[in-house]
Design an enzyme around this catalytic site. Structure first.
Site, short mmCIF file in Angstrom:
data_model
loop_
_atom_site.label_atom_id
_atom_site.label_comp_id
_atom_site.label_asym_id
_atom_site.label_seq_id
_atom_site.Cartn_x
_atom_site.Cartn_y
_atom_site.Cartn_z
N LYS A 124 46.68 42.10 43.26
CA LYS A 124 45.22 41.95 43.33
C LYS A 124 44.89 41.46 44.74
O LYS A 124 45.71 40.80 45.38
CB LYS A 124 44.75 40.91 42.32
CG LYS A 124 45.07 41.24 40.87
CD LYS A 124 43.84 41.79 40.17
CE LYS A 124 44.13 42.12 38.72
NZ LYS A 124 44.13 40.92 37.87
N HIS A 127 41.10 37.22 47.78
CA HIS A 127 39.68 37.21 48.13
C HIS A 127 39.21 35.81 48.53
O HIS A 127 40.00 34.86 48.56
CB HIS A 127 38.84 37.78 46.99
CG HIS A 127 39.01 37.07 45.70
ND1 HIS A 127 38.61 35.77 45.52
CD2 HIS A 127 39.56 37.47 44.53
CE1 HIS A 127 38.89 35.41 44.29
NE2 HIS A 127 39.47 36.41 43.67
N HIS A 130 40.19 32.64 46.64
CA HIS A 130 41.54 32.09 46.75
C HIS A 130 41.67 31.08 47.88
O HIS A 130 42.54 30.22 47.85
CB HIS A 130 42.57 33.20 46.96
CG HIS A 130 42.77 34.04 45.75
ND1 HIS A 130 42.53 35.39 45.74
CD2 HIS A 130 43.15 33.71 44.50
CE1 HIS A 130 42.78 35.86 44.52
NE2 HIS A 130 43.15 34.86 43.76
N1 ARG Z 1 46.97 33.02 39.04
C1 ARG Z 1 45.90 32.32 38.45
C2 ARG Z 1 44.56 32.93 38.86
O1 ARG Z 1 44.47 33.58 39.89
C3 ARG Z 1 45.87 30.87 38.84
C4 ARG Z 1 47.09 30.11 38.44
C5 ARG Z 1 46.78 28.68 38.23
N2 ARG Z 1 47.92 27.87 37.96
C6 ARG Z 1 48.46 27.65 36.77
N3 ARG Z 1 49.49 26.84 36.70
N4 ARG Z 1 47.97 28.20 35.69
O2 ARG Z 1 43.60 32.78 38.12
#
Ligand code: ARG
Length: 563
Positions: A124, A127, A130
């Site tokens: 993905k 953006h 992030h």
């Molecule tokens: N990859 C997830 C997102 O972009 C965020 C991860 C957050 N960390 C976790 N330990 N769940 O929404």
């Protein structure tokens, strides 16, 4: 200098109260004619069986005044007037000897703190949302390390989950290999969006995708190979961004890392009687805590996001024995983390209380909303590129003869973006505006950087003055206000840790820059006849630059010597 502590120690010599209690009683008076600090004597009245006014009078007679201009008693209060020239001297000397360590401490005593940040999803786009997690996490890492914590920065990559089944289905049908090599994330996004459109017409695609993810979880070769390719291609792209931002991680253990660590979590939940069947899925009921159930396994047996977070937290505790485990993740995931932390606690892990979700708001740019489904996101790369280009334009206008303009524009432009992210309390949403971000005036990164460069230019012009400094000469209101700001750096850092909030540092740096400009606009540094005064003011400029530099470093922003 910690005046409250010094005052408390002096008072302690004469009264039967513990140091902490005394320190907490000390107040900052509302008016300057009441001094810089005041100690109210009411609380002592009962124990000493004397009127507060009498106690204040007696204390005044006994107390050691070294380091204070004077100590007065105004009614029931003991009022302390700080010796300004000593304050100025000790503050500036401390800054100039400690240099880049000024503001640091060993508060953390080497305790392990995990800071999880950035954590984008594979395949993905990276953006502008992030960068919120990335900049807050990077800053907290630096702030906590500065105060003696041993930080472990983890990028919990979103590299596992049913979406990879979809991506594999999409790949097998529609991939354009050439496009994939050229712009991998755009191509992966294209086929992912296509999958959703097609699955609406033909729901059997969803079953196929589930099958591919199941096979991936079972370690089948074809799926694993494709998944690995998607991951490698994405990581390469993400690393370009991290390089630009100068952001690093100690570990990239993302969701897939916990693939083989979930069974034991599920077994543990089962044996503790926490798992319940619900429509074929296995869940932990959290009704009692007013939360929806935490889903552990879906009806098809696939694990999910929350299962991996449980495994991750347990793994982190085992591996790092953390003092705190911090998750820098958007506020929309607040419920998810509450569910995970509550489930951990129900499993008997008292340390679940040391897990902290550090949330933040939404980021928009003008009227474009962020969403990866529709593909209309503002890419971070574009934002950074444009910030640098616009900064270069401003520099070309303001300082056309500047050397290494590109490099300066790069640091100032990217710094401006990070500064804008970290300027307000993190829970607030951000609507970006180029002007608010890049202007050389107002509360912006370039304003602070410009203040620093201005200070540096003064220092270059001053050269070496071999004249004894005399700190008692810095006695104007502007000079004293600036020194007071500089002195409170460590307090700002500690407050930032207390709230896990980098904006405390950002605001602090803005205040330093404002106080410096007030001083600089009302007092000359280079054109003063009294050489001792000149030499001392130069020290003040030097100390200010040092503090701005240290502060910006905690935000992950580099300074430039000229701009
Ligand atoms: N990859 C997830 C997102 O972009 C965020 C991860 C957050 N960390 C976790 N330990 N769940 O929404």
């Amino acid at each position: 200098m910690n005046y409250k502590k010094i005052i408390a120690e002096r008072i302690k010599c004469h009264v039967e109260l513990d140091l902490d209690t005394i320190e907490k009683l000390i107040e900052i008076p509302p008016k300057p004619e009441m001094g810089d600090y005041a100690f109210p004597c009411f609380q002592l009245s009962k124990a000493l069986r004397k009127a507060p006014v009498m106690i204040a009078t007696e204390l005044k007679a006994k107390i050691d005044v070294t380091g204070f201009e004077t100590i007065e008693n105004l009614g029931p209060y003991l009022n302390f007037f700080v010796d300004k020239s000593m304050f100025v001297k000790s503050t500036l000397e401390k800054i100039l000897t400690e240099k880049e360590a000024y503001g640091s401490s060993d508060l953390g005593n080497g305790k392990n703190v995990i800071v999880e940040y950035s954590s984008p999803n594979i395949a993905k786009p990276f953006h502008i949302g992030h960068l919120f997690s990335t900049s807050i996490g990077n800053s907290l890492y630096k702030i906590l390390s500065f105060e003696g914590y041993n930080c472990i920065g983890i990028n919990h990559l979103g590299d596992w989950g049913t979406q990879f089944g979809k991506l594999i289905s999409a790949y097998k049908r529609w991939i354009n290999e050439e496009a994939l090599e050229k712009d991998p994330i755009a191509e992966l996004l294209r086929i992912y969006v296509m999958f959703h459109d097609e699955a609406e017409k033909d729901p059997s695609l969803e079953d196929e995708a589930r099958m591919h993810f199941k096979r991936l979880e079972d370690g089948c070769e074809e799926e694993t190979k494709l998944w690995k390719r998607f991951k490698d291609l994405s990581l390469k792209e993400f690393e370009k961004v991290y390089d630009k931002l100068n952001v690093k991680f100690d570990s990239y253990a993302g969701e897939s890392f916990y693939g083989d660590k979930m069974d034991s979590v599920v077994e543990d939940l089962e044996s503790k009687g926490l798992l319940v069947e619900s429509n074929g899925a296995k869940v932990v009921m959290l009704e009692e805590y007013n939360m929806p159930p935490c889903i552990i396994k879906k009806a098809d047996g696939a694990t999910i996001y929350a299962t991996r977070d449980l495994a991750a937290a347990i793994y982190r505790k085992k591996t790092y024995d953390f003092y705190q485990n911090i998750y820098v993740v958007g506020t929309p995931q607040a419920l998810h983390f509450k569910q995970v932390f509550t489930t951990l606690k129900l499993m008997g892990n008292q340390w679940a209380d040391d897990c902290k979700h550090v949330g933040f708001g939404l980021v928009t740019f003008g009227d474009k909303k962020l969403s990866t489904r529709k593909g209309d996101v503002v890419l971070l790369e574009d934002l950074l590129r444009e910030a640098v280009a616009k900064t270069l334009e401003i520099i070309n206008e303001k300082n056309p003869t500047l050397e290494n303009k590109e490099e300066v524009a790069n640091k100032v432009g990217i710094g401006a973006v990070i500064f804008a992210y970290l300027k307000n309390s993190r829970e607030r949403d951000i609507v970006f505006d180029w002007n608010d971000m890049l202007s050389f005036e107002g509360e912006t990164g370039p304003y602070v950087q410009y203040t620093y460069a201005r200070g540096k230019s003064v220092l270059r012009k001053a050269g070496d003055i071999s004249k004894e400094v005399d700190f008692s000469l810095l006695n104007s209101k502007e000079e004293f206000e600036l020194v007071k700001e500089l002195e409170s750096f460590n307090k700002a850092v500690l407050a930032a840790i207390e709230k896990l909030e980098p904006s405390v540092i950002t605001r602090y740096i803005i205040n330093v820059a404002k106080a410096f400009n007030k001083f600089y606009n009302s007092h000359s540094v280079l054109n003063v006849e009294d050489l001792a005064l000149k030499a001392t003011r130069i020290k003040l400029v030097e100390a200010t630059c040092q503090v701005i530099k240290n502060g910006l470093a905690l935000l992950g922003i580099e300074t430039v010597e000229r701009m």
